[in-house]
Design a protein around this motif. Structure first.
Motif, PDB file in Angstrom:
ATOM      1  N   LEU A 174       0.829  -1.214   0.000  1.00 55.55           N
ATOM      2  CA  LEU A 174       0.000   0.000   0.000  1.00 55.55           C
ATOM      3  C   LEU A 174       0.861   1.261   0.000  1.00 55.55           C
ATOM      4  N   VAL A 175       1.977   1.208   0.726  1.00 57.06           N
ATOM      5  CA  VAL A 175       2.888   2.357   0.752  1.00 57.06           C
ATOM      6  C   VAL A 175       3.499   2.564  -0.629  1.00 57.06           C
ATOM      7  N   ASP A 176       3.969   1.474  -1.246  1.00 55.04           N
ATOM      8  CA  ASP A 176       4.609   1.582  -2.565  1.00 55.04           C
ATOM      9  C   ASP A 176       3.649   2.148  -3.608  1.00 55.04           C
ATOM     10  N   LYS A 177       2.368   1.813  -3.487  1.00 54.86           N
ATOM     11  CA  LYS A 177       1.355   2.305  -4.433  1.00 54.86           C
ATOM     12  C   LYS A 177       0.822   3.693  -4.053  1.00 54.86           C
ATOM     13  N   GLU A 178       1.371   4.245  -2.989  1.00 52.94           N
ATOM     14  CA  GLU A 178       0.958   5.571  -2.495  1.00 52.94           C
ATOM     15  C   GLU A 178      -0.537   5.615  -2.188  1.00 52.94           C
ATOM     16  N   LEU A 179      -1.039   4.519  -1.644  1.00 52.48           N
ATOM     17  CA  LEU A 179      -2.447   4.445  -1.274  1.00 52.48           C
ATOM     18  C   LEU A 179      -2.671   4.832   0.184  1.00 52.48           C
ATOM     19  N   VAL A 180      -1.613   4.911   0.967  1.00 51.31           N
ATOM     20  CA  VAL A 180      -1.710   5.301   2.372  1.00 51.31           C
ATOM     21  C   VAL A 180      -0.624   6.317   2.670  1.00 51.31           C
ATOM     22  N   ALA A 181      -0.832   7.079   3.728  1.00 48.49           N
ATOM     23  CA  ALA A 181       0.202   8.006   4.185  1.00 48.49           C
ATOM     24  C   ALA A 181       1.153   7.276   5.127  1.00 48.49           C
ATOM     25  N   THR A 182       2.293   7.884   5.374  1.00 45.54           N
ATOM     26  CA  THR A 182       3.262   7.308   6.317  1.00 45.54           C
ATOM     27  C   THR A 182       3.686   8.364   7.336  1.00 45.54           C
ATOM     28  N   ASP A 183       2.724   9.151   7.771  1.00 47.77           N
ATOM     29  CA  ASP A 183       3.012  10.202   8.757  1.00 47.77           C
ATOM     30  C   ASP A 183       3.236   9.607  10.140  1.00 47.77           C
ATOM     31  N   ASP A 184       4.131  10.218  10.896  1.00 39.59           N
ATOM     32  CA  ASP A 184       4.297   9.836  12.294  1.00 39.59           C
ATOM     33  C   ASP A 184       3.006  10.105  13.055  1.00 39.59           C
ATOM     34  N   ALA A 185       2.646   9.176  13.921  1.00 41.91           N
ATOM     35  CA  ALA A 185       1.441   9.343  14.729  1.00 41.91           C
ATOM     36  C   ALA A 185       1.680  10.305  15.885  1.00 41.91           C
ATOM     37  N   PHE A 186       0.588  10.906  16.349  1.00 41.65           N
ATOM     38  CA  PHE A 186       0.565  11.727  17.556  1.00 41.65           C
ATOM     39  C   PHE A 186       1.447  12.971  17.458  1.00 41.65           C
ATOM     40  N   THR A 187       1.577  13.480  16.237  1.00 39.38           N
ATOM     41  CA  THR A 187       2.174  14.796  16.039  1.00 39.38           C
ATOM     42  C   THR A 187       1.032  15.778  15.776  1.00 39.38           C
ATOM     43  N   ALA A 188       1.346  17.065  15.796  1.00 40.64           N
ATOM     44  CA  ALA A 188       0.314  18.064  15.527  1.00 40.64           C
ATOM     45  C   ALA A 188      -0.240  17.900  14.113  1.00 40.64           C
ATOM     46  N   ASP A 189       0.662  17.623  13.162  1.00 34.09           N
ATOM     47  CA  ASP A 189       0.235  17.437  11.772  1.00 34.09           C
ATOM     48  C   ASP A 189      -0.675  16.214  11.637  1.00 34.09           C
ATOM     49  N   TYR A 190      -0.301  15.147  12.291  1.00 39.05           N
ATOM     50  CA  TYR A 190      -1.107  13.911  12.253  1.00 39.05           C
ATOM     51  C   TYR A 190      -2.481  14.153  12.874  1.00 39.05           C
ATOM     52  N   ASN A 191      -2.503  14.837  13.999  1.00 36.30           N
ATOM     53  CA  ASN A 191      -3.787  15.096  14.651  1.00 36.30           C
ATOM     54  C   ASN A 191      -4.715  15.917  13.760  1.00 36.30           C
ATOM     55  N   THR A 192      -4.125  16.906  13.073  1.00 39.37           N
ATOM     56  CA  THR A 192      -4.941  17.703  12.160  1.00 39.37           C
ATOM     57  C   THR A 192      -5.510  16.838  11.043  1.00 39.37           C
ATOM     58  N   LYS A 193      -4.663  15.984  10.481  1.00 37.67           N
ATOM     59  CA  LYS A 193      -5.103  15.145   9.363  1.00 37.67           C
ATOM     60  C   LYS A 193      -6.151  14.115   9.790  1.00 37.67           C
ATOM     61  N   LEU A 194      -6.132  13.727  11.057  1.00 42.13           N
ATOM     62  CA  LEU A 194      -7.141  12.783  11.536  1.00 42.13           C
ATOM     63  C   LEU A 194      -8.547  13.359  11.427  1.00 42.13           C
ATOM     64  N   VAL A 195      -8.647  14.673  11.602  1.00 36.54           N
ATOM     65  CA  VAL A 195      -9.990  15.271  11.694  1.00 36.54           C
ATOM     66  C   VAL A 195     -10.322  16.243  10.564  1.00 36.54           C
ATOM     67  N   ASP A 196      -9.361  16.507   9.649  1.00 41.91           N
ATOM     68  CA  ASP A 196      -9.684  17.454   8.572  1.00 41.91           C
ATOM     69  C   ASP A 196     -10.042  16.755   7.265  1.00 41.91           C
ATOM     70  N   GLY A 197     -10.084  15.417   7.264  1.00 37.72           N
ATOM     71  CA  GLY A 197     -10.453  14.687   6.056  1.00 37.72           C
ATOM     72  C   GLY A 197      -9.273  14.162   5.264  1.00 37.72           C
ATOM     73  N   SER A 198      -8.051  14.419   5.718  1.00 34.33           N
ATOM     74  CA  SER A 198      -6.885  13.887   5.007  1.00 34.33           C
ATOM     75  C   SER A 198      -6.844  12.371   5.062  1.00 34.33           C
ATOM     76  N   TYR A 199      -7.317  11.790   6.181  1.00 34.77           N
ATOM     77  CA  TYR A 199      -7.469  10.340   6.297  1.00 34.77           C
ATOM     78  C   TYR A 199      -8.976  10.057   6.415  1.00 34.77           C
ATOM     79  N   ALA A 200      -9.450   9.099   5.640  1.00 37.40           N
ATOM     80  CA  ALA A 200     -10.876   8.736   5.717  1.00 37.40           C
ATOM     81  C   ALA A 200     -11.141   7.705   6.796  1.00 37.40           C
ATOM     82  N   VAL A 201     -10.080   7.060   7.269  1.00 34.34           N
ATOM     83  CA  VAL A 201     -10.226   5.990   8.264  1.00 34.34           C
ATOM     84  C   VAL A 201      -9.210   6.192   9.376  1.00 34.34           C
ATOM     85  N   TYR A 202      -9.631   5.883  10.576  1.00 36.27           N
ATOM     86  CA  TYR A 202      -8.733   5.827  11.735  1.00 36.27           C
ATOM     87  C   TYR A 202      -8.936   4.458  12.373  1.00 36.27           C
TER      88      TYR A 202
END
Length: 445
Positions: A246-274
């Motif tokens: 999935l990573v090689d096909k660029e179908l998922v992100a590889t962001d570090d968890a529990f950073t400010a950027d990750y937290n924003t993406k969890l709730v702004d629609g950047s990720y559809a699933v948690y």
């Protein structure tokens, strides 16, 4: 637990009090430095370190209903911040509290240092039936019991129903369907991705491996210098190869968890699933800058074999009695009883978003039927997390779990950077942990 955004602050200001005034369990004298109010001044006190959100009303409830013992509570930091202070106290031979909140994954790490009391001597078996098999296994090592379970993290899948509807995605029930959904989202030109694969996921990634049958460690504190290590077993390799694809096909992100950027993406629609533990809804609810149009729902975590579903767990906390407790029996009473009432647990559930492991509340109609406004009234416990909790069978952690997680993170990062493939990453992890264990004096099984 990763409920960092919900937890109390002010750790530094409390540290001095922790190491001086709040560590004399069983004393008949009132304690100095307690965060909470002591209700019965002449009762012996038991010092407790814990970082639960909304814990003060739980402590107040305990103290108001106990004339024979009072809890003197301090927040000594969350996770590793607290563990570092505890380790300092262990080395110094003083300064530890009588009772300490520990995640289940670190119990073996402190038990091997003789820092925890085996609670079988103080009535642990009397409350064993109040907990599931999996929850009890997580606090046990062989015949010993090193803590009383408090909250757990049975896993499910939280998803954006509005994004799924917009792109015609059916809720996946298997990991194959999950991969198809990720591809469908990309092909449709969605601005975000289906999910994040955090290389620093630590217990999260380990849980994903465990779902496919991975058993990375064999350890029993009765033989504390022997350990079996098998982190590159077929289960782990199969799961990591899936995510590598999935990573090689660029179908998922590889962001570090529990950073400010990750937290924003969890709730702004950047990720559809948690893909989350049962405490995940509370975590999401505490984040800012959320998409106001978001519609969240919860579903069971996808399966590798839907005919043989496997429940997994991410996180969970306990109360342990330290070897520095001056009255281990009284301290064990606190560990067993502080979250031992429905009233206490309603505080934990409604104010702290905890998922209880205490069966009288876990199996109650109240908890089963609880409707969550964040999920538009969905009864997520009944639909997702209660079945996952009841099916969880437990996990064996290593006595150097933090080191193992650090090494896992390093190898996964190398994989997503293209420095090595998934199989090599796990083989290298196996080699590094075997080397470390041997250097620390362990005998490999």
């Amino acid at each position: 637990m990763k409920r960092k955004l919900l937890a109390a602050t002010g750790v530094a200001a409390m540290a001095a009090a922790i190491l001086t005034g709040c560590s004399s369990g069983g004393s008949a004298e009132p304690e100095a430095g307690c965060t909470n109010e002591i209700k019965v001044a002449d009762a012996p006190q038991v010092s407790v370190w814990a970082w639960y959100p909304a814990f003060e009303p739980v402590v107040d409830l305990f103290n108001e209903t106990h004339d024979d013992v009072q809890v003197c509570w301090t927040n000594a930091g969350q996770g590793n911040d607290e563990y570092t202070k505890f380790s300092t106290a262990i080395e110094a031979g003083s300064g530890a509290p009588d009772v300490i909140m520990l995640e289940s994954e670190v119990l073996s790490s402190f038990a091997i240092r003789k820092a925890l009391v085996d609670l079988t001597e103080y009535g642990a078996d009397d409350v064993k039936t109040n907990y599931s098999e999996g929850a009890w296994k997580d606090v046990s090592s062989g015949d010993a019991v090193y803590a009383i379970p408090v909250d757990g993290g049975p896993m499910g899948m939280l998803y954006r129903e509005d994004i799924f509807d917009e792109y015609g995605i059916t809720v996946p029930t298997t990991w194959d369907e999950f991969a198809d959904a990720a591809q469908q989202l990309k092909d449709a030109g969605a601005p975000g991705v289906l999910v994040d694969f955090p290389t620093n996921g630590r217990a999260y990634n380990q849980a994903l491996f465990a779902q496919a049958g991975s058993v990375p460690f064999e350890y029993d504190n009765a033989n504390p210098t022997e350990i079996g290590i098998d982190v590159n077993d077929d289960g782990a390799k199969g799961v990591l190869a899936y995510w590598e694809d999935l990573v090689d096909k660029e179908l998922v992100a590889t962001d570090d968890a529990f950073t400010a950027d990750y937290n924003t993406k969890l709730v702004d629609g950047s990720y559809a699933v948690y893909v989350a533990a049962a405490w995940g809804p509370g975590y999401l609810g505490g984040l800012s800058d959320a998409d106001p149009d978001a519609k969240w729902k919860a579903a069971p975590v996808p399966q590798w074999d839907p005919d043989n579903p496997v429940a997994i767990n991410w996180g969970g906390s306990t109360f342990a009695v330290t070897s520095q407790a001056k009255d281990p029996e009284l301290s064990a009473t606190v560990a067993k009883e502080i979250f031992g009432t429905e009233e206490a647990w309603k505080i934990g559930i409604e104010q702290a978003a905890l998922f209880p492991l205490w069966k009288p509340i876990l199996e109650s109609d109240y908890f089963r039927d609880l409707e969550y406004p964040f999920f538009d009234g969905q009864q997520i416990n009944k639909d997702v997390f209660l079945p996952a909790a009841s099916a969880y069978t437990g996990f064996t952690f290593s006595p150097f779990q933090n080191y193992a997680y650090d090494q896992l993170t390093e190898q996964l990062y190398a994989m997503v950077q293209g420095e090595k493939d998934s199989s090599t990453a796990l083989d290298d992890l196996q080699t590094s942990l075997e080397k470390y264990a041997t250097e620390q004096g362990f005998t490999l099984k």
